[in-house]
Design a protein around this motif. Structure first.
Motif, PDB file in Angstrom:
ATOM      1  N   UNK A  24       0.793  -1.220   0.000  1.00 30.85           N
ATOM      2  CA  UNK A  24       0.000   0.000   0.000  1.00 30.85           C
ATOM      3  C   UNK A  24       0.833   1.282   0.000  1.00 30.85           C
ATOM      4  N   UNK A  25       1.885   1.416   0.821  1.00 37.21           N
ATOM      5  CA  UNK A  25       2.670   2.670   0.779  1.00 37.21           C
ATOM      6  C   UNK A  25       3.214   3.008  -0.605  1.00 37.21           C
ATOM      7  N   UNK A  26       3.864   2.057  -1.320  1.00 39.76           N
ATOM      8  CA  UNK A  26       4.330   2.422  -2.665  1.00 39.76           C
ATOM      9  C   UNK A  26       3.178   2.706  -3.627  1.00 39.76           C
ATOM     10  N   UNK A  60     -11.587  -8.911 -18.853  1.00 37.31           N
ATOM     11  CA  UNK A  60     -10.854  -8.119 -19.845  1.00 37.31           C
ATOM     12  C   UNK A  60      -9.553  -7.590 -19.267  1.00 37.31           C
ATOM     13  N   UNK A  61      -9.604  -7.070 -18.050  1.00 34.71           N
ATOM     14  CA  UNK A  61      -8.386  -6.547 -17.417  1.00 34.71           C
ATOM     15  C   UNK A  61      -7.367  -7.663 -17.170  1.00 34.71           C
ATOM     16  N   UNK A  62      -7.853  -8.826 -16.752  1.00 31.75           N
ATOM     17  CA  UNK A  62      -6.945  -9.955 -16.518  1.00 31.75           C
ATOM     18  C   UNK A  62      -6.239 -10.366 -17.816  1.00 31.75           C
ATOM     19  N   UNK A  63      -7.006 -10.438 -18.888  1.00 31.34           N
ATOM     20  CA  UNK A  63      -6.417 -10.856 -20.166  1.00 31.34           C
ATOM     21  C   UNK A  63      -5.406  -9.830 -20.670  1.00 31.34           C
ATOM     22  N   UNK A  64      -5.727  -8.547 -20.532  1.00 28.53           N
ATOM     23  CA  UNK A  64      -4.788  -7.514 -20.964  1.00 28.53           C
ATOM     24  C   UNK A  64      -3.519  -7.540 -20.119  1.00 28.53           C
ATOM     25  N   UNK A  65      -3.682  -7.770 -18.814  1.00 19.79           N
ATOM     26  CA  UNK A  65      -2.512  -7.841 -17.937  1.00 19.79           C
ATOM     27  C   UNK A  65      -1.617  -9.006 -18.323  1.00 19.79           C
ATOM     28  N   UNK A  66      -2.215 -10.157 -18.597  1.00 14.97           N
ATOM     29  CA  UNK A  66      -1.428 -11.327 -18.998  1.00 14.97           C
ATOM     30  C   UNK A  66      -0.744 -11.104 -20.345  1.00 14.97           C
ATOM     31  N   UNK A  67      -1.455 -10.425 -21.261  1.00 12.62           N
ATOM     32  CA  UNK A  67      -0.893 -10.151 -22.583  1.00 12.62           C
ATOM     33  C   UNK A  67       0.319  -9.238 -22.493  1.00 12.62           C
ATOM     34  N   UNK A  68       0.289  -8.292 -21.552  1.00 15.11           N
ATOM     35  CA  UNK A  68       1.377  -7.327 -21.406  1.00 15.11           C
ATOM     36  C   UNK A  68       2.436  -7.760 -20.397  1.00 15.11           C
ATOM     37  N   UNK A  69       2.243  -8.946 -19.789  1.00 18.08           N
ATOM     38  CA  UNK A  69       3.125  -9.369 -18.697  1.00 18.08           C
ATOM     39  C   UNK A  69       4.593  -9.362 -19.095  1.00 18.08           C
ATOM     40  N   UNK A  70       4.908  -9.747 -20.329  1.00 19.42           N
ATOM     41  CA  UNK A  70       6.306  -9.823 -20.760  1.00 19.42           C
ATOM     42  C   UNK A  70       6.922  -8.449 -21.001  1.00 19.42           C
ATOM     43  N   UNK A  71       6.096  -7.399 -21.070  1.00 23.45           N
ATOM     44  CA  UNK A  71       6.614  -6.054 -21.334  1.00 23.45           C
ATOM     45  C   UNK A  71       6.765  -5.220 -20.061  1.00 23.45           C
ATOM     46  N   UNK A  72       6.254  -5.738 -18.928  1.00 22.12           N
ATOM     47  CA  UNK A  72       6.348  -4.978 -17.685  1.00 22.12           C
ATOM     48  C   UNK A  72       7.809  -4.771 -17.298  1.00 22.12           C
ATOM     49  N   UNK A  73       8.083  -3.643 -16.629  1.00 24.26           N
ATOM     50  CA  UNK A  73       9.418  -3.413 -16.093  1.00 24.26           C
ATOM     51  C   UNK A  73       9.761  -4.422 -15.016  1.00 24.26           C
ATOM     52  N   UNK A  74      11.040  -4.541 -14.700  1.00 19.73           N
ATOM     53  CA  UNK A  74      11.494  -5.576 -13.776  1.00 19.73           C
ATOM     54  C   UNK A  74      12.073  -5.005 -12.489  1.00 19.73           C
ATOM     55  N   UNK A  75      11.632  -3.813 -12.099  1.00 18.95           N
ATOM     56  CA  UNK A  75      12.105  -3.268 -10.829  1.00 18.95           C
ATOM     57  C   UNK A  75      11.521  -4.075  -9.675  1.00 18.95           C
ATOM     58  N   UNK A  76      12.104  -3.925  -8.514  1.00 18.57           N
ATOM     59  CA  UNK A  76      11.631  -4.665  -7.336  1.00 18.57           C
ATOM     60  C   UNK A  76      10.187  -4.292  -7.011  1.00 18.57           C
ATOM     61  N   UNK A  77       9.881  -2.995  -7.129  1.00 18.90           N
ATOM     62  CA  UNK A  77       8.531  -2.539  -6.835  1.00 18.90           C
ATOM     63  C   UNK A  77       7.531  -3.103  -7.830  1.00 18.90           C
ATOM     64  N   UNK A  78       7.913  -3.109  -9.115  1.00 18.53           N
ATOM     65  CA  UNK A  78       7.017  -3.660 -10.136  1.00 18.53           C
ATOM     66  C   UNK A  78       6.766  -5.134  -9.893  1.00 18.53           C
TER      67      UNK A  78
END
Length: 437
Positions: A58-60, A156-174
Motif C-alpha cells: 500500500x505505501x508504494x 478483460x483486465x486480466x487478459x490484458x494484464x497477462x498479454x502485457x506481462x512480458x513487457x512490464x518493467x522488472x524493478x523490485x517494486x514492479x
C-alpha cells in the motif's frame, strides 16, 4: 478507525466517517476526489490487507498515486466504491447515498481507464515508465470491477494484464505488484472459475495460501473450517496447474501426468478423511448452530464437484475414455440438489448472517467497523453460484439464481445479488430463462 478522528467506520459512512482535508490538495479536482482518496488510505487499505495478507504494497501504491494520474483515479474509485458499501452492504440498494457514491466511483474509474490507455500507448512507443506502473493499475482496476460485480470487465483486465506481462518493467517494486496481480487473479479464479479455461490461465501464478494457519486450533467446527480451507487451497493450485498445462517448479516433478495423478490422489484422500470427521462431529456436536455444519457440508460438496470437473476435463484433453463417467452423473445431480435444498432451508429458517466470521481472521476489520469486502470465507452464496453456473439441468440453475436474488444478503466478499446477476447473465442464452420471475 480513522487515524485523524479516532472514530470507527462502522454503519453508514455519511454519519460515522467524517473526512478531513488531506495534502497536497492540488492532486484533487474537488472534494469528492479528496474524500475518496482519504477513504482508501484509511479504510480500503485495511480491508485489502486483511484479505490478501499483504501489508507491504500500500505505501508504494499511494506514493505512485501522487505521480501517476491513472493510479490516482483508480485509488479514488476504489475508495469511493468501498465507502459505498459501508453505506449499504449489498448491491441491490435504493438508498440515495449508496447510489450517488456508485456514480461518483464510476466517474473516477472512467478517468483512470482513459489515462491508463493513453499511458499504455506511450509505453508501447518506448516510454518505459507506464509499463513499470501498469501492474499496480491493473490490480486497482480489477478490484474495482469485482466490487461492482462486472465479471466481463474483470476478465478483460486480466487478459490484458497477462498479454502485457512480458513487457512490464522488472524493478523490485514492479515485481511486488506482479506478484499481487497473480494473487488477485487466483482469488478471481475462485470467484469466476477462470482457471477451468486454459485460455484464461495466468503465466505468473505464484504459490498462495489464502487461508492463514493459526498456531493451534480447537476441535470441532472451527478445525473443520480451516482444514477444508487448506484443502481448497490445494485444489485451487492443482486445478490451475492442470489448466495452465504446466507444473509449478516447487513440485520438482518432471512428468506432468505423474504430478496430476499424485495430486488428485492426495486431494481425494484429504477430502475423504475430512468428510469422515465432519460426519462424526456433526452427529455429536451440541454446542454449535446446525447451519454451521450445513455451511461446511455445501462447501465440501462444491469442492468434490470441482475436483470431478477438473478430472473430467483432464481426461477429455488427454483423449482418455473413462467408463465410470455416466455412472457418476446421478450422484453429481444429487450433490447439486443437496446444495440448493440445504441453502434454501437455512434461508427459510431466517438465519441472520453475521458481518464477521471468527474463522476468517476478520478481527482487525471488526475492531474498525469495516465491512469485510474482500474476505473470501466459506459462504452459502458461493455454492449456490456454483450450482447456478454448472448444474446439468437448467431448472436447477434457475432455482439457484432465484435464491441468490430474491432476498439479497452478504457473506464477506460474497454479495448474493451480484453473484446471482452474473449467473443470470451467463444463462441468458439458454431456453427457458424468460420464464423466470
Amino acid at each position: 478507525m480513522d487515524p485523524s478522528t479516532g472514530r470507527q467506520f462502522g454503519g453508514h459512512a455519511d454519519r460515522n466517517s467524517p473526512f478531513l482535508g488531506i495534502a497536497p490538495r492540488t492532486l484533487f479536482a474537488n472534494e469528492v476526489e479528496a474524500q475518496g482518496f482519504r477513504f482508501f488510505e484509511t479504510a480500503t487499505e485495511i480491508q485489502l490487507a486483511a484479505a490478501l495478507q499483504n501489508h507491504g504494497w500500500t505505501p508504494p501504491l499511494l506514493q505512485l498515486s501522487h505521480q501517476d494520474p491513472a493510479i490516482r483515479h483508480a485509488v479514488i474509485a476504489n475508495g469511493i466504491m468501498s465507502r459505498r458499501y459501508q453505506a449499504s452492504e449489498i448491491s441491490a440498494s435504493t438508498e440515495p447515498q449508496a447510489n450517488n457514491l456508485s456514480q461518483a466511483a464510476l466517474q473516477q474509474y472512467c478517468k483512470a481507464i482513459a489515462c491508463f490507455r493513453s499511458q499504455l500507448g506511450s509505453g508501447l512507443d518506448g516510454n518505459l515508465l507506464p509499463l513499470e506502473t501498469a501492474p499496480a493499475c491493473f490490480v486497482l482496476l480489477i478490484m474495482f470491477e469485482f466490487m461492482q460485480g462486472n465479471a466481463s470487465g474483470l476478465i478483460i483486465h486480466l487478459k490484458h494484464a497477462n498479454k502485457l506481462a512480458t513487457t512490464f518493467g522488472m524493478s523490485r517494486q514492479t515485481q511486488s505488484f506482479i506478484n499481487l496481480l497473480a494473487l488477485v487473479e487466483t482469488v478471481a479464479a475462485l470467484w469466476l472459475n477462470l482457471d477451468l479455461s486454459h485460455a484464461d490461465a495466468s503465466p505468473c501464478l505464484q504459490e498462495l495460501n489464502k487461508c492463514p494457519r493459526p498456531s493451534s486450533l480447537p476441535h470441532g467446527q472451527i478445525s473443520l473450517y480451516y482444514d477444508l480451507s487448506w484443502i481448497n487451497d490445494d485444489v485451487l493450485k492443482w486445478r490451475h496447474a492442470v489448466a495452465s498445462g504446466h507444473v509449478h517448479s516447487t513440485t520438482h516433478v518432471a512428468d506432468p501426468k505423474s504430478f496430476y495423478d499424485v495430486s488428485q490422489r492426495t486431494i481425494q484422500f484429504k477430502l475423504d478423511t475430512w468428510h469422515e470427521r465432519w460426519v462424526a462431529r456433526s452427529s455429536n456436536e451440541e454446542d454449535s448452530a446446525p447451519h454451521h455444519y450445513a455451511l461446511l457440508r455445501v462447501n465440501y460438496l462444491v469442492t468434490v464437484l470441482v475436483v470431478d470437473a477438473v478430472h473430467q476435463r483432464h481426461l477429455s484433453a488427454q483423449n482418455i475414455q473413462h467408463e465410470s463417467t455416466h455412472s457418476r452423473e446421478p450422484l453429481k445431480l444429487d450433490y447439486f440438489n443437496e446444495i440448493i435444498e440445504s441453502v434454501a432451508e437455512v434461508l427459510e429458517a431466517g438465519h441472520s448472517f453475521s458481518r464477521y466470521y471468527p474463522c476468517a481472521e476478520e478481527g482487525p476489520l471488526e475492531a474498525a467497523g469495516l465491512l469485510p469486502l474482500f474476505s473470501f470465507r466459506h459462504s452459502f452464496i458461493q455454492p449456490l453460484f456454483y450450482v447456478a453456473q454448472h448444474a446439468p439441468q437448467v431448472k436447477l440453475r434457475q432455482r439457484a439464481i432465484k435464491l441468490l436474488m430474491e432476498r439479497p444478503w452478504r457473506e464477506g466478499a460474497w454479495d448474493s445479488y451480484i453473484m446471482g446477476s452474473i449467473a443470470k447473465n451467463s444463462l441468458g442464452g439458454i431456453a427457458g430463462l424468460h420464464s423466470m420471475t
